[in-house]
Scaffold this motif. Sequence first.
Motif, PDB file in Angstrom:
ATOM      1  N   HIS A  14       0.840  -1.200   0.000  1.00 15.62           N
ATOM      2  CA  HIS A  14       0.000   0.000   0.000  1.00 15.62           C
ATOM      3  C   HIS A  14       0.879   1.256   0.000  1.00 15.62           C
ATOM      4  O   HIS A  14       0.621   2.216  -0.731  1.00 15.62           O
ATOM      5  N   GLY A  15       1.951   1.227   0.801  1.00 12.55           N
ATOM      6  CA  GLY A  15       2.881   2.351   0.837  1.00 12.55           C
ATOM      7  C   GLY A  15       3.535   2.606  -0.511  1.00 12.55           C
ATOM      8  O   GLY A  15       3.725   3.763  -0.903  1.00 12.55           O
ATOM      9  N   LEU A  16       3.868   1.555  -1.242  1.00 12.27           N
ATOM     10  CA  LEU A  16       4.448   1.736  -2.577  1.00 12.27           C
ATOM     11  C   LEU A  16       3.453   2.407  -3.520  1.00 12.27           C
ATOM     12  O   LEU A  16       3.832   3.275  -4.314  1.00 12.27           O
ATOM     13  N   PRO A  25       1.940  12.638   2.325  1.00 13.49           N
ATOM     14  CA  PRO A  25       1.241  12.689   3.617  1.00 13.49           C
ATOM     15  C   PRO A  25       0.561  11.363   3.986  1.00 13.49           C
ATOM     16  O   PRO A  25       0.628  10.930   5.136  1.00 13.49           O
ATOM     17  N   ALA A  26      -0.069  10.701   3.019  1.00 16.96           N
ATOM     18  CA  ALA A  26      -0.713   9.411   3.312  1.00 16.96           C
ATOM     19  C   ALA A  26       0.335   8.348   3.616  1.00 16.96           C
ATOM     20  O   ALA A  26       0.124   7.490   4.473  1.00 16.96           O
ATOM     21  N   TRP A  27       1.492   8.410   2.927  1.00 17.27           N
ATOM     22  CA  TRP A  27       2.570   7.462   3.212  1.00 17.27           C
ATOM     23  C   TRP A  27       3.091   7.671   4.630  1.00 17.27           C
ATOM     24  O   TRP A  27       3.301   6.714   5.370  1.00 17.27           O
ATOM     25  N   VAL A  28       3.269   8.914   5.025  1.00 18.34           N
ATOM     26  CA  VAL A  28       3.730   9.219   6.385  1.00 18.34           C
ATOM     27  C   VAL A  28       2.708   8.739   7.408  1.00 18.34           C
ATOM     28  O   VAL A  28       3.082   8.278   8.500  1.00 18.34           O
ATOM     29  N   ASP A  29       1.425   8.797   7.080  1.00 17.41           N
ATOM     30  CA  ASP A  29       0.385   8.320   7.996  1.00 17.41           C
ATOM     31  C   ASP A  29       0.499   6.820   8.273  1.00 17.41           C
ATOM     32  O   ASP A  29      -0.074   6.328   9.244  1.00 17.41           O
ATOM     33  N   LEU A  30       1.241   6.097   7.445  1.00 16.63           N
ATOM     34  CA  LEU A  30       1.456   4.666   7.687  1.00 16.63           C
ATOM     35  C   LEU A  30       2.491   4.413   8.785  1.00 16.63           C
ATOM     36  O   LEU A  30       2.718   3.266   9.169  1.00 16.63           O
ATOM     37  N   TRP A  31       3.107   5.466   9.290  1.00 14.44           N
ATOM     38  CA  TRP A  31       4.163   5.338  10.297  1.00 14.44           C
ATOM     39  C   TRP A  31       3.593   5.422  11.710  1.00 14.44           C
ATOM     40  O   TRP A  31       2.734   6.245  11.993  1.00 14.44           O
ATOM     41  N   ALA A  32       4.135   4.574  12.595  1.00 13.72           N
ATOM     42  CA  ALA A  32       3.839   4.705  14.020  1.00 13.72           C
ATOM     43  C   ALA A  32       4.485   6.001  14.505  1.00 13.72           C
ATOM     44  O   ALA A  32       5.502   6.447  13.957  1.00 13.72           O
ATOM     45  N   ALA A  57       8.514  12.464   8.142  1.00 16.07           N
ATOM     46  CA  ALA A  57       7.722  13.396   7.332  1.00 16.07           C
ATOM     47  C   ALA A  57       8.603  14.518   6.792  1.00 16.07           C
ATOM     48  O   ALA A  57       8.509  14.870   5.606  1.00 16.07           O
ATOM     49  N   ALA A  58       9.456  15.068   7.626  1.00 13.19           N
ATOM     50  CA  ALA A  58      10.341  16.154   7.183  1.00 13.19           C
ATOM     51  C   ALA A  58      11.306  15.662   6.111  1.00 13.19           C
ATOM     52  O   ALA A  58      11.565  16.359   5.124  1.00 13.19           O
ATOM     53  N   TYR A  59      11.809  14.451   6.266  1.00  5.44           N
ATOM     54  CA  TYR A  59      12.751  13.868   5.309  1.00  5.44           C
ATOM     55  C   TYR A  59      12.089  13.632   3.950  1.00  5.44           C
ATOM     56  O   TYR A  59      12.682  13.867   2.908  1.00  5.44           O
ATOM     57  N   MET A  60      10.850  13.184   3.967  1.00  9.87           N
ATOM     58  CA  MET A  60      10.163  12.783   2.738  1.00  9.87           C
ATOM     59  C   MET A  60       9.322  13.886   2.094  1.00  9.87           C
ATOM     60  O   MET A  60       8.895  13.743   0.952  1.00  9.87           O
ATOM     61  N   ARG A  61       9.099  14.981   2.795  1.00 16.81           N
ATOM     62  CA  ARG A  61       8.162  16.020   2.352  1.00 16.81           C
ATOM     63  C   ARG A  61       8.373  16.440   0.901  1.00 16.81           C
ATOM     64  O   ARG A  61       7.424  16.583   0.151  1.00 16.81           O
ATOM     65  N   HIS A 117       1.104  -0.092  11.152  1.00 20.22           N
ATOM     66  CA  HIS A 117       2.018   1.036  10.988  1.00 20.22           C
ATOM     67  C   HIS A 117       3.472   0.577  10.973  1.00 20.22           C
ATOM     68  O   HIS A 117       3.845  -0.347  11.707  1.00 20.22           O
ATOM     69  N   PHE A 118       4.278   1.266  10.154  1.00 23.03           N
ATOM     70  CA  PHE A 118       5.714   1.002  10.160  1.00 23.03           C
ATOM     71  C   PHE A 118       6.291   1.394  11.524  1.00 23.03           C
ATOM     72  O   PHE A 118       6.080   2.516  11.982  1.00 23.03           O
ATOM     73  N   THR A 119       7.016   0.473  12.138  1.00 25.02           N
ATOM     74  CA  THR A 119       7.711   0.799  13.392  1.00 25.02           C
ATOM     75  C   THR A 119       9.216   0.813  13.181  1.00 25.02           C
ATOM     76  O   THR A 119       9.934   1.478  13.908  1.00 25.02           O
TER      77      THR A 119
END
Length: 142
Positions: A14-16, A25-32, A57-61, A117-119
């Motif tokens: 789903h993240g891909l 933003p939706a990809w970041v929402d997959l993170w714990a 989020a800051a890294y990927m923005r 969520h990704f941990t």
Amino acid sequence: MPEPTSPAEDVYRHGLRLMLDKDIPAWVDLWAENGVMEFPFAPDGWPRRLENREAVAAYMRHYPDHIDLQEFPELRVHQTTDPETIVVEMRGIGRLVETGRPFDMTYIAVVTVRNGHFTSYRDYWNPLQLLEPGADFTGSSR
């Protein structure tokens, strides 16, 4: 008949799709909230560890402003003895936005997903590709 997947693999795939849709933003929402992203092979001057969702989020923005991912061919997901952890081999193909040059990166990732969520995400991307003639990854999510 398709191979059965694990919840970790489902979240990863789903993240891909979100990455291809440029929906960071939706990809970041997959993170714990306390998820950790690591880059063990990152060259000097690049981050090696991001400590939480905000840092990720800051890294990927601005990632889509630098790299236009178009497909992930050769995706292979390996289940481990821990049902929450997968090992992923893949290749990301696209183009560098600023120059239009091709982008073709190989990755191996060890990913842990808990409660959807990704941990933990250890991204073993290939830093040798930075040394290729004409490679320009300046600002690309560093």
